[in-house]
Design an enzyme around this catalytic site. Structure first.
Site, PDB file in Angstrom:
ATOM      1  N   THR A   1       0.809  -1.222   0.000  1.00 27.52           N
ATOM      2  CA  THR A   1       0.000   0.000   0.000  1.00 27.52           C
ATOM      3  C   THR A   1       0.840   1.269   0.000  1.00 27.52           C
ATOM      4  O   THR A   1       0.502   2.258  -0.652  1.00 27.52           O
ATOM      5  CB  THR A   1      -0.886   0.010   1.272  1.00 27.52           C
ATOM      6  OG1 THR A   1      -1.736  -1.119   1.213  1.00 27.52           O
ATOM      7  CG2 THR A   1      -1.732   1.253   1.353  1.00 27.52           C
TER       8      THR A   1
ATOM      9  N   ASP B   1       1.988  -7.044  -4.145  1.00 26.88           N
ATOM     10  CA  ASP B   1       1.218  -7.010  -2.905  1.00 26.88           C
ATOM     11  C   ASP B   1       1.876  -8.083  -2.034  1.00 26.88           C
ATOM     12  O   ASP B   1       2.154  -9.188  -2.510  1.00 26.88           O
ATOM     13  CB  ASP B   1      -0.232  -7.395  -3.209  1.00 26.88           C
ATOM     14  CG  ASP B   1      -1.122  -7.316  -1.976  1.00 26.88           C
ATOM     15  OD1 ASP B   1      -2.059  -6.509  -1.989  1.00 26.88           O
ATOM     16  OD2 ASP B   1      -0.879  -8.081  -1.016  1.00 26.88           O
TER      17      ASP B   1
ATOM     18  N   THR C   1       2.138  -4.485   4.437  1.00 23.26           N
ATOM     19  CA  THR C   1       2.070  -4.844   5.859  1.00 23.26           C
ATOM     20  C   THR C   1       1.653  -6.299   6.089  1.00 23.26           C
ATOM     21  O   THR C   1       1.978  -6.884   7.119  1.00 23.26           O
ATOM     22  CB  THR C   1       1.055  -3.942   6.597  1.00 23.26           C
ATOM     23  OG1 THR C   1      -0.199  -4.024   5.923  1.00 23.26           O
ATOM     24  CG2 THR C   1       1.538  -2.514   6.653  1.00 23.26           C
ATOM     25  N   ASP C   2       0.922  -6.877   5.115  1.00 26.22           N
ATOM     26  CA  ASP C   2       0.312  -8.190   5.382  1.00 26.22           C
ATOM     27  C   ASP C   2       1.330  -9.252   5.793  1.00 26.22           C
ATOM     28  O   ASP C   2       1.061 -10.048   6.692  1.00 26.22           O
ATOM     29  CB  ASP C   2      -0.477  -8.665   4.148  1.00 26.22           C
ATOM     30  CG  ASP C   2      -1.740  -7.847   3.934  1.00 26.22           C
ATOM     31  OD1 ASP C   2      -2.105  -7.086   4.858  1.00 26.22           O
ATOM     32  OD2 ASP C   2      -2.359  -7.966   2.865  1.00 26.22           O
TER      33      ASP C   2
ATOM     34  N   THR D   1       4.343  -8.874  14.948  1.00 26.70           N
ATOM     35  CA  THR D   1       3.140  -9.489  14.378  1.00 26.70           C
ATOM     36  C   THR D   1       2.218  -8.373  13.915  1.00 26.70           C
ATOM     37  O   THR D   1       2.092  -7.358  14.607  1.00 26.70           O
ATOM     38  CB  THR D   1       2.386 -10.275  15.485  1.00 26.70           C
ATOM     39  OG1 THR D   1       3.264 -11.259  16.005  1.00 26.70           O
ATOM     40  CG2 THR D   1       1.150 -10.956  14.973  1.00 26.70           C
TER      41      THR D   1
ATOM     42  N   GLN E   1      -0.910 -20.481  20.269  1.00 26.02           N
ATOM     43  CA  GLN E   1      -1.834 -19.571  19.579  1.00 26.02           C
ATOM     44  C   GLN E   1      -1.961 -18.245  20.315  1.00 26.02           C
ATOM     45  O   GLN E   1      -2.475 -17.267  19.762  1.00 26.02           O
ATOM     46  CB  GLN E   1      -3.229 -20.201  19.480  1.00 26.02           C
ATOM     47  CG  GLN E   1      -3.268 -21.412  18.592  1.00 26.02           C
ATOM     48  CD  GLN E   1      -4.647 -22.064  18.542  1.00 26.02           C
ATOM     49  OE1 GLN E   1      -5.652 -21.475  18.933  1.00 26.02           O
ATOM     50  NE2 GLN E   1      -4.687 -23.289  18.069  1.00 26.02           N
TER      51      GLN E   1
HETATM   52  N1  ASP Z   1      -2.139  -6.001   0.862  1.00 24.61           N
HETATM   53  C1  ASP Z   1      -1.135  -5.000   1.168  1.00 24.61           C
HETATM   54  C2  ASP Z   1       0.215  -5.695   1.239  1.00 24.61           C
HETATM   55  O1  ASP Z   1       0.520  -6.305   2.219  1.00 24.61           O
HETATM   56  C3  ASP Z   1      -1.470  -4.318   2.437  1.00 24.61           C
HETATM   57  C4  ASP Z   1      -0.484  -3.268   2.875  1.00 24.61           C
HETATM   58  O2  ASP Z   1       0.430  -2.916   2.207  1.00 24.61           O
HETATM   59  O3  ASP Z   1      -0.680  -2.747   3.965  1.00 24.61           O
HETATM   60  O4  ASP Z   1       0.950  -5.637   0.278  1.00 24.61           O
END
Ligand code: ASP
Length: 347
Positions: free
Chosen positions: A16, A59, A91-92, A164, A275
């Site tokens: 993103t 992504d 971020t993912d 995390t 978990q």
């Molecule tokens: N789907 C995006 C990614 O991880 C989300 C992000 O960048 O926050 O590439």
């Protein structure tokens, strides 16, 4: 000499953060050369920035070990030319990449800071601007040198292999439940140097092999023998991270322990990770983990799932001819990913 500017390499991988609004209003990945257009303030920094990007911008949901190797090779090739590195990443799966890089770089003496954002850089309220500027400042800092792979997000710097992603919405999207943050950005950036990894003395080594033949078995009440057996019986599997309950507990039913034992007898390495977000696996604290301990399941202590998965791929990839080494080192810290007093420095 003292006036020489520090140099940072900014590596764009996707996500993103790297989006800007085009003339028609749509969000497009921006070319890294346009970083100064997106962030004119960067002209005023007292460090120098060079930038580059992966051949393929992704992504981060499409992240694979091959991309980890691409990122590591960019850093390795230009390691001597820069004082620090910033990786812009979705971020993912950022916590997986940070963990993987931390294992790959042995004897790291320079900061590698990953960052990203929840809103694209091209949007008015983007959190990306502050994240990039702080990450660059940390990676270029002359006074404080962090010899670690870290994640900077919303005013906190975390050890990468302890992090995390915890929110798909809030700006403070990351957490490190079992290790304090290494720095906090307020009016100034305050570093907690006593928490950093020790500065290594040996030569940098970058190991690039990952074995993808692993699985994650997440337990839940009511899980069926068929599901457990189908995962455990996956052809060619080398290792399984078992996500257990609480302090490392699992069903005590015979079919479950038998399935695990059968996997171990086929040479599959089993790694017990909780978990719970915080706290640690303590095998034998309850009867519900005694059988797993008895048959040779390895306790992951307070490792994150992200670090457990990448560590298992890394260890199996690089030490496949010495599986005892893999078994002995999974449950102890090799890059600060587990809270044990000793750091195993030979991996
Ligand atoms: N789907 C995006 C990614 O991880 C989300 C992000 O960048 O926050 O590439």
């Amino acid at each position: 000499m003292g006036n020489l500017k520090n140099k940072v390499l900014l590596i764009y991988t996707g996500g993103t953060i790297g989006m800007v609004q085009d003339a028609d209003g749509s969000l497009q990945p921006f070319a890294m050369e346009r970083i100064y257009d997106a962030l004119p303030l960067l002209h005023r920094t007292d460090y120098m920035i060079d930038s580059c990007q992966l051949d393929k911008i992704i992504d981060s949901s499409n992240m694979t070990p091959e991309f980890w190797v691409d990122i590591a090779e960019i850093i390795e090739r230009r390691y001597d030319d820069y004082d620090g590195f910033v990786v812009l990443h979705g971020t993912d799966t950022m916590a997986y990449t940070a963990s993987a890089l931390s294992f790959m770089f042995k004897n790291l003496t320079k900061p590698i800071v990953l960052t990203g954002s929840q809103l694209p850089l091209g949007m008015l309220r983007s959190d990306g601007r502050e994240n990039i500027i702080c990450a660059l400042e940390i990676a270029s800092c002359k006074q404080v040198l962090i010899p670690e792979v870290t994640i900077f997000f919303e005013s906190h710097l975390y050890r990468g292999n302890r992090s995390t992603k915890v929110s798909a919405e809030n700006f403070d999207a990351f957490s490190s439940f079992n290790y304090p943050s290494l720095a906090k950005a307020g009016i100034k950036i305050s570093y907690k140097e006593h928490l950093f990894m020790p500065m290594p003395t040996g030569p940098l080594t970058v190991r690039k092999l990952f074995d993808r033949r692993i699985a994650v078995l997440k337990l839940f009440p009511g899980i069926t023998p068929e599901v457990v057996r189908s995962i455990v019986g996956t052809p060619g599997l080398q290792g399984i991270v078992i996500e257990t309950f609480g302090s490392g507990n699992a069903p005590t039913e015979h079919w479950f322990i038998d399935a695990l034992q059968e996997a171990i007898s086929r040479g599959i390495i089993l790694f017990n990770v909780t978990q719970c977000k915080a706290g640690a696996v303590q095998m034998r604290q309850y009867q519900a983990s005694c059988d797993m301990d008895r048959i040779g399941v390895i306790g992951g202590h307070d490792i994150t799932l992200e670090a457990a998965v990448t560590k298992m791929m890394y260890m199996l990839g690089n030490y496949h001819d010495d599986l005892d080494k893999v078994r002995n080192r999974l449950g102890v810290s090799i890059r600060g990913e587990i809270s044990t007093n000793d750091l195993d420095e030979d991996i």
